[in-house]
Design a protein around this motif. Structure first.
Motif, short mmCIF file in Angstrom:
data_model
loop_
_atom_site.label_atom_id
_atom_site.label_comp_id
_atom_site.label_asym_id
_atom_site.label_seq_id
_atom_site.Cartn_x
_atom_site.Cartn_y
_atom_site.Cartn_z
N ALA A 159 0.83 -1.21 0.00
CA ALA A 159 0.00 0.00 0.00
C ALA A 159 0.86 1.26 0.00
O ALA A 159 0.44 2.31 -0.51
N ASN A 160 2.08 1.17 0.57
CA ASN A 160 2.95 2.34 0.66
C ASN A 160 3.94 2.46 -0.48
O ASN A 160 4.72 3.42 -0.54
N LEU A 161 3.97 1.49 -1.39
CA LEU A 161 4.92 1.55 -2.49
C LEU A 161 4.53 2.66 -3.47
O LEU A 161 3.36 2.82 -3.80
N ARG A 162 5.54 3.36 -3.93
CA ARG A 162 5.32 4.41 -4.93
C ARG A 162 5.90 3.92 -6.26
O ARG A 162 7.06 3.51 -6.33
N THR A 163 5.09 3.96 -7.29
CA THR A 163 5.48 3.40 -8.59
C THR A 163 5.49 4.44 -9.70
O THR A 163 5.70 4.08 -10.86
N GLU A 164 5.28 5.72 -9.38
CA GLU A 164 5.16 6.75 -10.42
C GLU A 164 6.54 7.17 -10.93
O GLU A 164 7.00 8.31 -10.70
N TYR A 165 7.23 6.25 -11.59
CA TYR A 165 8.58 6.54 -12.10
C TYR A 165 8.59 6.40 -13.62
O TYR A 165 7.81 5.65 -14.22
N GLU A 166 9.52 7.11 -14.23
CA GLU A 166 9.81 6.95 -15.65
C GLU A 166 11.32 6.87 -15.82
O GLU A 166 12.08 7.29 -14.94
N TRP A 167 11.77 6.32 -16.93
CA TRP A 167 13.21 6.14 -17.14
C TRP A 167 13.51 6.07 -18.62
O TRP A 167 12.62 5.93 -19.46
N GLY A 168 14.79 6.16 -18.94
CA GLY A 168 15.24 6.09 -20.32
C GLY A 168 16.75 5.88 -20.35
O GLY A 168 17.41 5.87 -19.32
N ARG B 35 9.24 4.76 0.38
CA ARG B 35 9.40 6.01 1.12
C ARG B 35 10.72 6.07 1.89
O ARG B 35 11.03 7.08 2.51
N VAL B 36 11.50 4.99 1.82
CA VAL B 36 12.81 4.97 2.50
C VAL B 36 13.90 4.57 1.53
O VAL B 36 14.95 5.20 1.46
N GLN B 37 13.66 3.51 0.77
CA GLN B 37 14.64 3.02 -0.19
C GLN B 37 13.99 2.91 -1.57
O GLN B 37 12.77 2.78 -1.68
N THR B 38 14.83 2.94 -2.61
CA THR B 38 14.36 2.82 -3.98
C THR B 38 14.87 1.51 -4.56
O THR B 38 16.04 1.14 -4.35
N LEU C 237 18.70 0.99 -3.53
CA LEU C 237 19.37 2.27 -3.25
C LEU C 237 19.03 2.67 -1.82
O LEU C 237 17.88 3.03 -1.52
N GLN C 238 20.01 2.60 -0.96
CA GLN C 238 19.78 2.73 0.48
C GLN C 238 19.53 4.18 0.88
O GLN C 238 20.31 5.08 0.55
N ASN C 239 18.42 4.35 1.62
CA ASN C 239 18.09 5.66 2.20
C ASN C 239 18.04 6.78 1.16
O ASN C 239 18.45 7.91 1.42
N LYS C 240 17.53 6.43 -0.04
CA LYS C 240 17.42 7.43 -1.08
C LYS C 240 16.10 7.25 -1.82
O LYS C 240 15.81 6.17 -2.36
N VAL C 241 15.29 8.29 -1.86
CA VAL C 241 14.10 8.36 -2.69
C VAL C 241 14.10 9.71 -3.39
O VAL C 241 14.71 10.68 -2.91
N LEU C 242 13.44 9.79 -4.52
CA LEU C 242 13.45 11.01 -5.32
C LEU C 242 12.26 11.92 -5.00
O LEU C 242 11.19 11.44 -4.59
N HIS C 243 12.50 13.19 -5.20
CA HIS C 243 11.43 14.17 -5.23
C HIS C 243 11.40 14.76 -6.64
O HIS C 243 12.32 14.56 -7.44
N HIS C 244 10.34 15.46 -6.94
CA HIS C 244 10.22 16.02 -8.28
C HIS C 244 11.40 16.94 -8.58
O HIS C 244 11.81 17.74 -7.76
N GLY C 245 11.95 16.78 -9.78
CA GLY C 245 13.11 17.58 -10.19
C GLY C 245 14.43 16.87 -9.94
O GLY C 245 15.47 17.35 -10.39
N GLU C 246 14.41 15.74 -9.22
CA GLU C 246 15.64 14.99 -8.93
C GLU C 246 15.68 13.72 -9.79
O GLU C 246 14.65 13.24 -10.26
#
Length: 277
Positions: A192-201, A213-216, A252-261
Motif C-alpha cells: 500500500a505504501n509503495l510508490r510506482t510513479e517513475y519513468e526512465w530512459g 518512502r525509505v529506499q528505492t 538504493l539505500q536511504n534514497k528516494v526522489l522528489h520532483h526535479g531529482e
C-alpha cells in the motif's frame, strides 16, 4: 502238532518285527516334530543388545522372511546403506523399526554382507553383518538395540517425551501461523505504501522502479555490481549512492526522489536515468 507250532512261532516273530517297525516310524516322526518345534521356538526369539559405538551386530536371515530391527528409543532411520542385489532394508517415516530381508532363495544362502543404518536425532550408526541361511538354521525374529542409561528406555518417560514432542510441534505450528499472519499484514501495508510513479530512459533495459518512502528499488534483467549509481539534485549536482544488488535489483539505500531529482546509472559507456513522472 509240530507243524501247527511252527506256524504259530512264525506269526509271533512277524508280529514282533511289525511292532518294532511301527515304533521306529513313530519315534522318527516324533524326532522331526521335536526339531520343528525347537526351530520354531528359536525363530520367535527377539534379541536385545546395548548400543556400542563401532560394534558390528551379526544377523542371520532366512530368504524371504522379514526380520525386525528395533532402533534405540526415540530414534528413526535417516539413511540406510544396503546392497540391494541380495538384501532389503526398509522403514517408514517416523518409525523406529527397520525391516530386513534376504532376497532370492538358494543364491543368497551362505552369502554375507553389511547393512548400515544412520539414525536421527542422535546420529547413531548401526552396522549389521548379515548372512543368508536355510530354513533349518537357528535364527532370531528381531533385534532390539537400546542405549544404556537412556531415560527413554523407561516407558513412562518415553510416553512423556512423546507428549512433549507433540506439544512442541503444536507450538511451532502456532508460531509459524502467527509469523505468516504478521508477514501478510506487513506485505499488504508495504504494497500500500509503495510508490510506482517513475519513468526512465537511456541504454539500460530497466523493468521496474518503486520505492517504499525509505529506499528505492531498481530492477534490471542484466544488473551488474560494477555499475555506478548517482543521485542528481535539482541544481544538477551529482553524488554517489550506496546500493546493494539483490536478485537483479539495485536497492538504493536511504534514497528516494522528489520532483526535479534523478538517479543516473553508469556502466562503462552506457547510461540511464530515472525520475518521477
Amino acid at each position: 502238532m509240530r507243524e501247527t507250532f511252527r506256524k504259530l512261532h512264525g506269526i509271533v516273530i512277524f508280529a514282533a518285527l511289525l511292532t518294532t517297525a511301527v515304533a521306529g516310524v513313530a519315534e522318527a516322526r516324533g524326532n522331526r516334530e521335536s526339531r520343528r518345534e525347537s526351530t520354531a521356538g528359536v525363530a520367535s526369539v527377539s534379541l536385545k543388545l546395548p548400543y556400542t559405538v563401532g560394534k558390528v551386530y551379526d544377523v542371520r536371515l532366512i530368504p524371504g522372511a522379514p526380520f525386525a530391527l528395533e532402533l534405540p528409543a526415540g530414534e528413526t532411520a535417516r539413511n540406510i546403506w544396503v546392497d540391494s542385489r541380495w538384501w532389503s532394508a526398509e522403514s517408514t517415516p517416523g518409525s523406529s523399526r527397520v525391516f530386513l530381508r534376504a532376497l532370492g532363495t538358494e543364491d543368497v544362502i551362505g552369502r554375507r554382507g553389511f547393512i548400515h543404518v544412520e539414525t536421527e536425532p542422535s546420529d547413531y550408526r548401526l552396522s549389521l553383518r548379515v548372512e543368508g541361511v536355510t530354513e533349518a538354521a537357528d535364527v532370531a525374529a528381531a533385534l532390539e538395540i537400546y542405549v544404556e542409561g537412556s531415560a527413554l528406555n523407561d516407558p513412562v518417560r518415553r510416553q512423556a517425551r512423546q507428549m512433549a514432542d507433540k506439544e512442541l510441534v503444536y507450538a511451532k505450528k502456532k508460531e509459524q501461523d502467527r509469523a505468516r499472519s504478521e508477514f501478510e499484514a506487513w506485505r499488504k501495508n508495504a504494497l500500500a505504501n509503495l510508490r510506482t510513479e517513475y519513468e526512465w530512459g537511456g541504454d539500460f533495459k530497466i523493468s521496474r522502479v518503486v520505492d517504499d518512502r525509505v529506499q528505492t528499488f531498481v530492477s534490471l534483467p542484466e544488473a551488474s555490481d560494477r555499475a555506478v549509481v548517482q543521485f542528481v539534485d535539482k541544481s544538477g549536482k551529482a553524488e554517489l549512492v550506496n546500493y546493494e544488488l539483490e536478485n537483479g535489483t539495485y536497492v538504493l539505500q536511504n534514497k528516494v526522489l522528489h520532483h526535479g531529482e534523478k538517479f543516473r546509472l553508469v556502466l562503462g559507456q552506457q547510461q540511464a536515468w530515472i525520475g518521477l513522472k
